[in-house]
Scaffold this motif. Structure first.
Motif, PDB file in Angstrom:
ATOM      1  N   ASP A   1       7.632  13.295  -0.238  1.00  0.00           N
ATOM      2  CA  ASP A   1       8.180  14.546   0.447  1.00  0.00           C
ATOM      3  C   ASP A   1       7.044  15.286   1.103  1.00  0.00           C
ATOM      4  N   GLY A   2       5.906  15.037   0.568  1.00  0.00           N
ATOM      5  CA  GLY A   2       4.683  15.751   1.127  1.00  0.00           C
ATOM      6  C   GLY A   2       3.944  15.013   1.983  1.00  0.00           C
ATOM      7  N   ILE A   3       4.257  13.752   2.694  1.00  0.00           N
ATOM      8  CA  ILE A   3       3.750  13.100   3.753  1.00  0.00           C
ATOM      9  C   ILE A   3       4.424  12.844   4.891  1.00  0.00           C
TER      10      ILE A   3
ATOM     11  N   SER B   1       7.552   2.124   7.902  1.00  0.00           N
ATOM     12  CA  SER B   1       7.535   3.529   7.496  1.00  0.00           C
ATOM     13  C   SER B   1       9.039   3.918   7.244  1.00  0.00           C
ATOM     14  N   ASN B   2       9.818   3.503   8.085  1.00  0.00           N
ATOM     15  CA  ASN B   2      11.364   3.887   8.011  1.00  0.00           C
ATOM     16  C   ASN B   2      12.069   3.046   6.766  1.00  0.00           C
ATOM     17  N   GLU B   3      11.583   1.998   6.682  1.00  0.00           N
ATOM     18  CA  GLU B   3      12.177   1.383   5.514  1.00  0.00           C
ATOM     19  C   GLU B   3      11.964   1.877   4.133  1.00  0.00           C
ATOM     20  N   LEU B   4      10.819   2.509   4.007  1.00  0.00           N
ATOM     21  CA  LEU B   4      10.670   3.188   2.769  1.00  0.00           C
ATOM     22  C   LEU B   4      10.913   4.698   2.618  1.00  0.00           C
ATOM     23  N   GLY B   5      11.512   5.152   3.785  1.00  0.00           N
ATOM     24  CA  GLY B   5      11.973   6.408   3.797  1.00  0.00           C
ATOM     25  C   GLY B   5      10.969   7.434   3.885  1.00  0.00           C
TER      26      GLY B   5
ATOM     27  N   ALA C   1       0.835  -1.260   0.011  1.00  0.00           N
ATOM     28  CA  ALA C   1      -0.045  -0.177  -0.092  1.00  0.00           C
ATOM     29  C   ALA C   1       0.811   1.386   0.145  1.00  0.00           C
ATOM     30  N   LEU C   2       1.737   1.183   0.691  1.00  0.00           N
ATOM     31  CA  LEU C   2       2.762   2.437   0.919  1.00  0.00           C
ATOM     32  C   LEU C   2       3.631   2.844  -0.300  1.00  0.00           C
ATOM     33  N   GLU C   3       3.774   1.637  -1.090  1.00  0.00           N
ATOM     34  CA  GLU C   3       4.842   2.007  -2.153  1.00  0.00           C
ATOM     35  C   GLU C   3       4.313   2.822  -3.204  1.00  0.00           C
TER      36      GLU C   3
END
Length: 373
Positions: A58-60, A74-78, A49-51
C-alpha cells in the motif's frame, strides 16, 4: 509518502545456463537457448523478491516497463503499477537502457533489476551515480557486486529501505566477461564502471574472486582423496571450477572448467553437458556430485552451474553431494555460509544446515549452508 520503486526485468536473462550456453547475451543466443528447450526464469526470480514487499504494498508505487520487462509480474502481485516505457516485442539491451533512463527521469528511490552481468552493464551505461540500484540475480554470469545474494535477499534489502532502516550506500563494481571466450573455457573479466548499491553485507554479494587456486599441493591432496573415495560403477557429475578441475587432472581426463562433465570408473562419459543431458544420463543410475564454491561469494548452486537443475539435485540427494574447497577459500568467507540458490525454495531449505567439505587428504570441515531470507 510512497516508496517509488523502479523495476526492470530482463526476460531472457539466464536462458543459456540450463542448456550449457554459459550466457544469453545477444538475440541469436537467446533464440538458440529457447530452441534447445530453455525456459525463461527471470520473472519467477523477480517474483521471489517482490513477494517480500507484499506487506508494504500500500505504500509502494512500482514504475516499470511493459509486458515481461516488469508490468506483468507487478500487476500479478497487485502493486500500484505505472508504465514508463513500452518495450519492443523481442526485448533488447537498448530497451533496458531506455527504461533505466525513464526511471531516472521519474525520480525513483531505487532501481531494482533482474538479470545478469550484461544487464548490469547496460544499466550502468545510463545510471552511473544518478540513482541507487540493486540486482536480482537471474543471469548465468554474476560477477558484479551490484547483486543481492538471492532474489529473496534483494527483497529484504528493499524492505529495509521502505521501513526506514539505516542502510549504507556504497559504490560497487560492474563486471562482465567475454561470453565467446567463456564458452571456450577462458574467463576474461573486465570492469565497466560502478553503481551505488544499498550495502547490507548479509544480503549483497561480493565481486567474484577470479583466478585459480594457487596452493597446488592442497589441491593435489583434495584430488587424491576424492578419487580414492570414488565408488565403482557410480556416475560422478563433476561441477565447474578450478578445485574440481584438479580432480579431473589427477584422473588424466579432459575437463570443462566452466561446464559440467560426467565420469564413471575413472572414464569420461560426457563433457559440457546440459541440464536435460544430465537428467537423461543419470536416470536410474547411482550418481554423486562433486562441486566447489565460488570464491568470495560462497555459492555452491545458482552461479555458473545452472545445468545442475533442482530435479537433478533432488534426485542425487544431499548425502551424495561432495563439496571440495581449500581451507583458505573457506576462511575468505569470514564465517558467511555457503549459499544454495537453486531457484527452488523448498530445495534450498532442504540443503540448508551443515555439510562436510573435503579440504585435504582425509581432512574435512563441517560448514554451514544457508540462503539469506
Amino acid at each position: 509518502m510512497s516508496f517509488k520503486l523502479g523495476l526492470i526485468v530482463n526476460p531472457v536473462a539466464g536462458l543459456g545456463g540450463s542448456v550449457a550456453l554459459k550466457g544469453s547475451d545477444g538475440a541469436d543466443t537467446a533464440q538458440k537457448a529457447l530452441s534447445l528447450g530453455a525456459e525463461p526464469k527471470s520473472n519467477n526470480r523477480t517474483k521471489l523478491a517482490l513477494e517480500q514487499l507484499l506487506p508494504f504494498k500500500d505504500g509502494i508505487q512500482i514504475y516499470t516497463v511493459s509486458g515481461e520487462m516488469g508490468e506483468r509480474i507487478s500487476n500479478e502481485l497487485g502493486f500500484d503499477t505505472h508504465i514508463v516505457f513500452t518495450a519492443s516485442e523481442n526485448t533488447t539491451a537498448q530497451d533496458t537502457e531506455i527504461a533505466a533512463q525513464k526511471l531516472i527521469e521519474q525520480g525513483v528511490d531505487l532501481i531494482l533489476f533482474a538479470g545478469g552481468d550484461g544487464t548490469a552493464r547496460n544499466i550502468c551505461t545510463v545510471v552511473d551515480d544518478k540513482a541507487p540500484v540493486l540486482g536480482v540475480p537471474a543471469g548465468c554470469k554474476i560477477h558484479s557486486g551490484v547483486y543481492a545474494i538471492t532474489p529473496k535477499a534483494a527483497g529484504r534489502v528493499v524492505e529495509m529501505l521502505i521501513k526506514g532502516e539505516l542502510v549504507t550506500l556504497s559504490e560497487a563494481d560492474v563486471m562482465d566477461i567475454d561470453e565467446v571466450a567463456f564458452r571456450e573455457g577462458t574467463v576474461k573479466a573486465k570492469r565497466y564502471g560502478e553503481m551505488q548499491v544499498p550495502s547490507e553485507v548479509r544480503y549483497v554479494q561480493s565481486v567474484k574472486n577470479g583466478g585459480k587456486e594457487s596452493d597446488e599441493l592442497v589441491l593435489a591432496d583434495i584430488a587424491a582423496f576424492v578419487i580414492s573415495e570414488m565408488d565403482e560403477d557410480v556416475r560422478y557429475i563433476m561441477g565447474s571450477g578450478s578445485t574440481v578441475e584438479a580432480v579431473m587432472e589427477e584422473l588424466g581426463l579432459d575437463n570443462t572448467l566452466l561446464g559440467v562433465d560426467l565420469i564413471q570408473n575413472h572414464e569420461l562419459l560426457g563433457q559440457d553437458l546440459t541440464a536435460a543431458q544430465l537428467l537423461e544420463l543419470t536416470q536410474d543410475q547411482p550418481t554423486k556430485l562433486v562441486i566447489t564454491l565460488i570464491g568470495g561469494q560462497g555459492h555452491i548452486f545458482g552461479r555458473g552451474n545452472q545445468q545442475l537443475s533442482p530435479q537433478l539435485i533432488r534426485r542425487i540427494g544431499k548425502e551424495n553431494i561432495v563439496v571440495v574447497a581449500t581451507k583458505r577459500k573457506l576462511q575468505a568467507l569470514n564465517g558467511r555460509p555457503l549459499i544454495a540458490d537453486t531457484g527452488d525454495q523448498a530445495l534450498d531449505d532442504e540443503l540448508s544446515g551443515y555439510i562436510k567439505v573435503v579440504t585435504g587428504y582425509n581432512d574435512h570441515v563441517m560448514y554451514a549452508v544457508g540462503h539469506q531470507d
